[in-house]
Design a protein around this motif. Structure first.
Motif, PDB file in Angstrom:
ATOM      1  N   ILE A  77       0.819  -1.203   0.000  1.00 49.85           N
ATOM      2  CA  ILE A  77       0.000   0.000   0.000  1.00 49.85           C
ATOM      3  C   ILE A  77       0.856   1.258   0.000  1.00 49.85           C
ATOM      4  CG2 ILE A  77      -0.175   0.082   2.506  1.00 49.85           C
ATOM      5  CD1 ILE A  77      -2.848   1.107  -0.070  1.00 49.85           C
ATOM      6  N   SER A  78       2.102   1.155   0.528  1.00 49.98           N
ATOM      7  CA  SER A  78       2.969   2.333   0.542  1.00 49.98           C
ATOM      8  C   SER A  78       3.319   2.770  -0.867  1.00 49.98           C
ATOM      9  CB  SER A  78       4.251   2.049   1.327  1.00 49.98           C
ATOM     10  OG  SER A  78       5.037   1.062   0.680  1.00 49.98           O
ATOM     11  N   VAL A  79       3.336   1.807  -1.807  1.00 47.54           N
ATOM     12  CA  VAL A  79       3.599   2.153  -3.197  1.00 47.54           C
ATOM     13  C   VAL A  79       2.487   3.025  -3.748  1.00 47.54           C
ATOM     14  CG1 VAL A  79       3.821   1.227  -5.541  1.00 47.54           C
ATOM     15  CG2 VAL A  79       4.935   0.060  -3.620  1.00 47.54           C
ATOM     16  N   LEU A  80       1.264   2.729  -3.347  1.00 44.65           N
ATOM     17  CA  LEU A  80       0.104   3.371  -3.939  1.00 44.65           C
ATOM     18  C   LEU A  80      -0.127   4.778  -3.394  1.00 44.65           C
ATOM     19  CD1 LEU A  80      -2.316   0.325  -3.818  1.00 44.65           C
ATOM     20  CD2 LEU A  80      -0.664   0.952  -5.586  1.00 44.65           C
ATOM     21  N   ILE A  81       0.361   5.059  -2.195  1.00 40.07           N
ATOM     22  CA  ILE A  81       0.091   6.353  -1.599  1.00 40.07           C
ATOM     23  C   ILE A  81       1.338   7.232  -1.547  1.00 40.07           C
ATOM     24  CG2 ILE A  81      -1.790   5.438  -0.215  1.00 40.07           C
ATOM     25  CD1 ILE A  81       0.059   5.385   2.198  1.00 40.07           C
ATOM     26  N   SER A  82       2.406   6.787  -2.205  1.00 40.35           N
ATOM     27  CA  SER A  82       3.671   7.513  -2.116  1.00 40.35           C
ATOM     28  C   SER A  82       3.718   8.720  -3.035  1.00 40.35           C
ATOM     29  CB  SER A  82       4.834   6.574  -2.452  1.00 40.35           C
ATOM     30  OG  SER A  82       4.698   6.057  -3.763  1.00 40.35           O
ATOM     31  N   GLY A  83       2.706   8.911  -3.837  1.00 43.30           N
ATOM     32  CA  GLY A  83       2.689  10.061  -4.733  1.00 43.30           C
ATOM     33  C   GLY A  83       2.424   9.623  -6.160  1.00 43.30           C
ATOM     34  N   PRO A  84       2.209  10.589  -7.040  1.00 43.21           N
ATOM     35  CA  PRO A  84       1.928  10.242  -8.426  1.00 43.21           C
ATOM     36  C   PRO A  84       3.141   9.601  -9.087  1.00 43.21           C
ATOM     37  CG  PRO A  84       2.288  12.612  -8.187  1.00 43.21           C
ATOM     38  CD  PRO A  84       2.234  12.043  -6.808  1.00 43.21           C
ATOM     39  N   PRO A  85       2.914   8.703 -10.033  1.00 42.32           N
ATOM     40  CA  PRO A  85       4.041   8.040 -10.684  1.00 42.32           C
ATOM     41  C   PRO A  85       4.807   8.996 -11.583  1.00 42.32           C
ATOM     42  CG  PRO A  85       1.983   7.483 -11.790  1.00 42.32           C
ATOM     43  CD  PRO A  85       1.617   8.256 -10.557  1.00 42.32           C
ATOM     44  N   ILE A  86       6.091   8.740 -11.734  1.00 41.87           N
ATOM     45  CA  ILE A  86       6.911   9.512 -12.668  1.00 41.87           C
ATOM     46  C   ILE A  86       6.567   9.049 -14.071  1.00 41.87           C
ATOM     47  CG2 ILE A  86       9.260  10.027 -13.415  1.00 41.87           C
ATOM     48  CD1 ILE A  86      10.170   9.427 -10.559  1.00 41.87           C
ATOM     49  N   LYS A  87       6.117   9.969 -14.905  1.00 42.04           N
ATOM     50  CA  LYS A  87       5.691   9.598 -16.258  1.00 42.04           C
ATOM     51  C   LYS A  87       6.632  10.097 -17.341  1.00 42.04           C
ATOM     52  CE  LYS A  87       1.561  11.394 -15.921  1.00 42.04           C
ATOM     53  NZ  LYS A  87       0.177  11.738 -16.302  1.00 42.04           N
ATOM     54  N   ASP A  88       7.527  11.003 -16.988  1.00 37.84           N
ATOM     55  CA  ASP A  88       8.444  11.542 -17.980  1.00 37.84           C
ATOM     56  C   ASP A  88       9.522  10.515 -18.302  1.00 37.84           C
ATOM     57  OD1 ASP A  88       9.688  13.862 -19.496  1.00 37.84           O
ATOM     58  OD2 ASP A  88      11.307  13.328 -18.132  1.00 37.84           O
ATOM     59  N   ALA A 331       8.036  -5.728  -4.853  1.00 30.74           N
ATOM     60  CA  ALA A 331       9.233  -5.275  -5.556  1.00 30.74           C
ATOM     61  C   ALA A 331       8.918  -4.147  -6.527  1.00 30.74           C
ATOM     62  CB  ALA A 331       9.866  -6.445  -6.314  1.00 30.74           C
ATOM     63  N   GLN A 332       9.820  -3.171  -6.596  1.00 31.59           N
ATOM     64  CA  GLN A 332       9.695  -2.043  -7.509  1.00 31.59           C
ATOM     65  C   GLN A 332      10.595  -2.283  -8.718  1.00 31.59           C
ATOM     66  OE1 GLN A 332       7.820   1.149  -6.439  1.00 31.59           O
ATOM     67  NE2 GLN A 332       6.983  -0.639  -5.411  1.00 31.59           N
ATOM     68  N   THR A 333      10.028  -2.283  -9.896  1.00 32.73           N
ATOM     69  CA  THR A 333      10.855  -2.466 -11.076  1.00 32.73           C
ATOM     70  C   THR A 333      11.629  -1.186 -11.381  1.00 32.73           C
ATOM     71  OG1 THR A 333       8.953  -1.886 -12.464  1.00 32.73           O
ATOM     72  CG2 THR A 333       9.407  -4.225 -12.130  1.00 32.73           C
ATOM     73  N   LYS A 334      12.860  -1.356 -11.837  1.00 37.80           N
ATOM     74  CA  LYS A 334      13.711  -0.205 -12.133  1.00 37.80           C
ATOM     75  C   LYS A 334      13.214   0.538 -13.371  1.00 37.80           C
ATOM     76  CE  LYS A 334      17.577   1.722 -10.581  1.00 37.80           C
ATOM     77  NZ  LYS A 334      17.743   2.166  -9.195  1.00 37.80           N
ATOM     78  N   LEU A 335      12.664  -0.209 -14.321  1.00 33.08           N
ATOM     79  CA  LEU A 335      12.091   0.381 -15.540  1.00 33.08           C
ATOM     80  C   LEU A 335      10.597   0.080 -15.551  1.00 33.08           C
ATOM     81  CD1 LEU A 335      14.787  -0.741 -18.172  1.00 33.08           C
ATOM     82  CD2 LEU A 335      14.610   1.483 -17.026  1.00 33.08           C
ATOM     83  N   PRO A 336       9.781   0.924 -14.937  1.00 34.13           N
ATOM     84  CA  PRO A 336       8.347   0.643 -14.830  1.00 34.13           C
ATOM     85  C   PRO A 336       7.575   1.032 -16.094  1.00 34.13           C
ATOM     86  CG  PRO A 336       8.843   2.694 -13.726  1.00 34.13           C
ATOM     87  CD  PRO A 336      10.164   2.145 -14.204  1.00 34.13           C
ATOM     88  N   PHE A 337       6.380   0.475 -16.203  1.00 35.53           N
ATOM     89  CA  PHE A 337       5.450   0.829 -17.280  1.00 35.53           C
ATOM     90  C   PHE A 337       4.733   2.127 -16.909  1.00 35.53           C
ATOM     91  CE2 PHE A 337       5.880  -3.645 -18.440  1.00 35.53           C
ATOM     92  CZ  PHE A 337       5.834  -3.602 -19.828  1.00 35.53           C
ATOM     93  N   ASN A 338       5.468   3.213 -16.791  1.00 30.40           N
ATOM     94  CA  ASN A 338       4.878   4.481 -16.398  1.00 30.40           C
ATOM     95  C   ASN A 338       4.668   5.429 -17.569  1.00 30.40           C
ATOM     96  OD1 ASN A 338       4.830   3.717 -13.750  1.00 30.40           O
ATOM     97  ND2 ASN A 338       6.137   5.347 -12.995  1.00 30.40           N
ATOM     98  N   GLU A 367      -2.053   6.979 -14.029  1.00 31.62           N
ATOM     99  CA  GLU A 367      -2.735   7.206 -12.757  1.00 31.62           C
ATOM    100  C   GLU A 367      -3.689   6.056 -12.427  1.00 31.62           C
ATOM    101  OE1 GLU A 367      -2.348   9.472 -15.028  1.00 31.62           O
ATOM    102  OE2 GLU A 367      -1.634  11.347 -14.117  1.00 31.62           O
ATOM    103  N   LEU A 368      -4.233   5.409 -13.451  1.00 33.79           N
ATOM    104  CA  LEU A 368      -5.188   4.332 -13.225  1.00 33.79           C
ATOM    105  C   LEU A 368      -4.497   2.989 -12.981  1.00 33.79           C
ATOM    106  CD1 LEU A 368      -7.932   5.152 -15.876  1.00 33.79           C
ATOM    107  CD2 LEU A 368      -7.869   5.728 -13.450  1.00 33.79           C
ATOM    108  N   THR A 369      -3.221   2.895 -13.311  1.00 29.31           N
ATOM    109  CA  THR A 369      -2.472   1.670 -13.062  1.00 29.31           C
ATOM    110  C   THR A 369      -1.135   2.052 -12.443  1.00 29.31           C
ATOM    111  OG1 THR A 369      -1.694   1.777 -15.358  1.00 29.31           O
ATOM    112  CG2 THR A 369      -3.515   0.283 -14.879  1.00 29.31           C
ATOM    113  N   PRO A 370      -1.104   2.287 -11.126  1.00 29.87           N
ATOM    114  CA  PRO A 370       0.111   2.787 -10.484  1.00 29.87           C
ATOM    115  C   PRO A 370       1.299   1.869 -10.715  1.00 29.87           C
ATOM    116  CG  PRO A 370      -1.765   2.884  -8.984  1.00 29.87           C
ATOM    117  CD  PRO A 370      -2.207   2.101 -10.180  1.00 29.87           C
ATOM    118  N   SER A 371       2.472   2.462 -10.724  1.00 27.56           N
ATOM    119  CA  SER A 371       3.692   1.703 -10.915  1.00 27.56           C
ATOM    120  C   SER A 371       3.775   0.554  -9.925  1.00 27.56           C
ATOM    121  CB  SER A 371       4.902   2.630 -10.731  1.00 27.56           C
ATOM    122  OG  SER A 371       6.095   1.910 -10.811  1.00 27.56           O
ATOM    123  N   ASN A 372       4.075  -0.646 -10.450  1.00 30.72           N
ATOM    124  CA  ASN A 372       4.250  -1.854  -9.668  1.00 30.72           C
ATOM    125  C   ASN A 372       2.970  -2.299  -8.953  1.00 30.72           C
ATOM    126  OD1 ASN A 372       7.273  -2.341  -9.996  1.00 30.72           O
ATOM    127  ND2 ASN A 372       7.162  -0.190  -9.391  1.00 30.72           N
TER     128      ASN A 372
END
Length: 423
Positions: A77-88, A331-338, A367-372
């Motif tokens: 859950i900490s992944v989901l509330i940690s802020g918006p995903p980096i999209k750039d 686990a957090q992927t280093k290269l996410p689908f963001n 925003e609808l599919t948060p990273s990881n």
């Protein structure tokens, strides 16, 4: 909204982005259905409950139209509330570099945060930008010696020059803010982040780990490379020929990136059509004939590569299994689908190690599919991002032709190039 982009290498005229870009329900693969290696949906269920977390029922992938869903997965859950995903895509690539230098990251972060500051309407955004600029300037002044210590010795002189340019650029940014010239902020931000990114790349001294022996003889990209993909648009009155710049990350996916660069040098993709474009992904790489991937003429056999996923905090990628199969749900992927235009390998549904030549670019709003916490991270091998003209991926259609893919830089990072083998 007009989607015109400024690029000297793109002839795209202003056009409206198709509604498919934001579409969450996905049609079947646009291929005939005879190829099992197509990247198609079976089922996707996503439910969000902010008070108790987010549960994702990930789909399975393959060419069959129906299948039972997998068991629900509860992400951290900490992944989901940690802020918006980096999209750039540029920011994702900067953060993905294998470095550990807090001082340069403290310069980078406030510069990255300017993107969010500019979301505020009007000149009010400049107050936040001013804070960002001052914070970055202060971090550079306080951390300069630590940044220089982190550079590879052979690149120290270049790093010093870049830091000088960065310091001057930060002063120019502050003057832009004082002049209340909002339109000049984003171009200056991009310039400064390019300096930061180059300094960070100069901190990488050699390749940081050994590729497992069973894959070490394959084409490997030990570093990064940049390619330009020129696409001929057949039937779109809003878009003419366009060049997409793609950065491939061999630090985090050496086998996957090396395989692709090797095929690029073989001209494998030149003249190939876009084979799927449905608002969710753009896909190509299925050769003519019964083969589903690349047949190496020197062996007469199909070349496949393993699933390759780098997890944040790990020293090397994992191979051959999805993170879900490994039980690494947090686990957090280093290269996410963001990012819009995230590039990854397609594969058969039930074979993690079946990828060969078919690649896809993801079109989505993260925003609808948060990273990881989505249905893709850790299941498919990401190995790069489209960094220029990515929005125009949404305008591609089945039948548009890839005229060429050319390596712009980084070819010297490719080892074991099979395209040089006679026969």
């Amino acid at each position: 909204m007009a989607a015109a982009l400024a690029s000297s290498r793109c002839c795209c005229r202003p056009s409206l982005l198709p509604t498919g870009r934001g579409r969450r329900s996905v049609a079947r693969c646009a291929l005939s259905g005879e190829k099992r290696n197509s990247f198609s949906w079976k089922e996707c269920a996503l439910s969000v409950a902010l008070s108790v977390g987010l549960i994702t029922s990930p789909p399975t992938f393959g060419w069959s139209a129906h299948a039972s869903p997998l068991e629900p997965v509860l992400p951290d859950i900490s992944v989901l509330i940690s802020g918006p995903p980096i999209k750039d895509p540029g920011a994702l690539l900067r953060y993905a570099l294998p470095i550990d230098n807090k001082a340069i990251r403290e310069v980078q972060k406030p510069l990255e945060d300017i993107t969010d500051s500019l979301k505020v309407a009007g000149v009010r955004a400049l107050d936040s930008v001013e804070r960002n600029a001052r914070q970055a300037s202060r971090a550079l002044s306080n951390g300069r010696s630590l940044i220089l210590d982190g550079l590879a010795e052979s690149k120290r002189a270049n790093g010093e020059e870049l830091l000088d340019k960065l310091a001057v650029g930060l002063e120019e940014l502050q003057r832009i803010v004082e002049d209340r010239n909002r339109n000049a902020v984003a171009p200056k931000q991009k310039e400064l982040l390019n300096y930061v990114g180059t300094v960070e790349e100069d901190m990488v001294d050699g390749f940081p780990y050994e590729v497992p022996e069973e894959y070490s003889s394959m084409p490997l990209l030990k570093g990064r490379a940049t390619v330009d993909m020129k696409v001929k648009i057949k039937d779109n009155p809003n878009v003419e020929d366009c060049v997409f710049r793609i950065v491939l990350d061999g630090y985090n996916a050496p086998v996957t990136s090396g395989n692709f660069i090797d095929l690029v040098e073989r001209k494998f993709y030149d003249g190939m059509e876009i084979q799927r474009a449905d608002g969710f992904v753009v896909q190509t790489g299925d050769p003519e004939g019964p083969a589903e991937g690349f047949i190496d003429p020197s062996t007469g056999k199909s070349r496949t590569i393993p699933l390759e996923v780098m997890v944040d905090g790990d020293k090397a990628p994992t191979y051959g299994e999805t993170l879900e199969e490994l039980g690494r749900y947090k686990a957090q992927t280093k290269l996410p689908f963001n990012a819009f235009g995230t590039m990854a390998m397609a594969r058969e549904e039930f074979d993690d190690n079946s990828a060969s030549s078919q690649v896809f670019w993801l079109l989505k709003e993260s925003e609808l599919t948060p990273s990881n916490a989505n249905i893709l991270d850790g299941r498919y091998a990401v190995f790069g991002y489209v960094t220029e003209n990515e929005d125009y991926l949404a305008d591609l259609k089945v039948g548009d032709v890839i005229e060429s893919i050319q390596v712009v830089s980084g070819l010297d990072n490719l080892v074991n190039p099979s395209y040089k083998i006679v026969g």
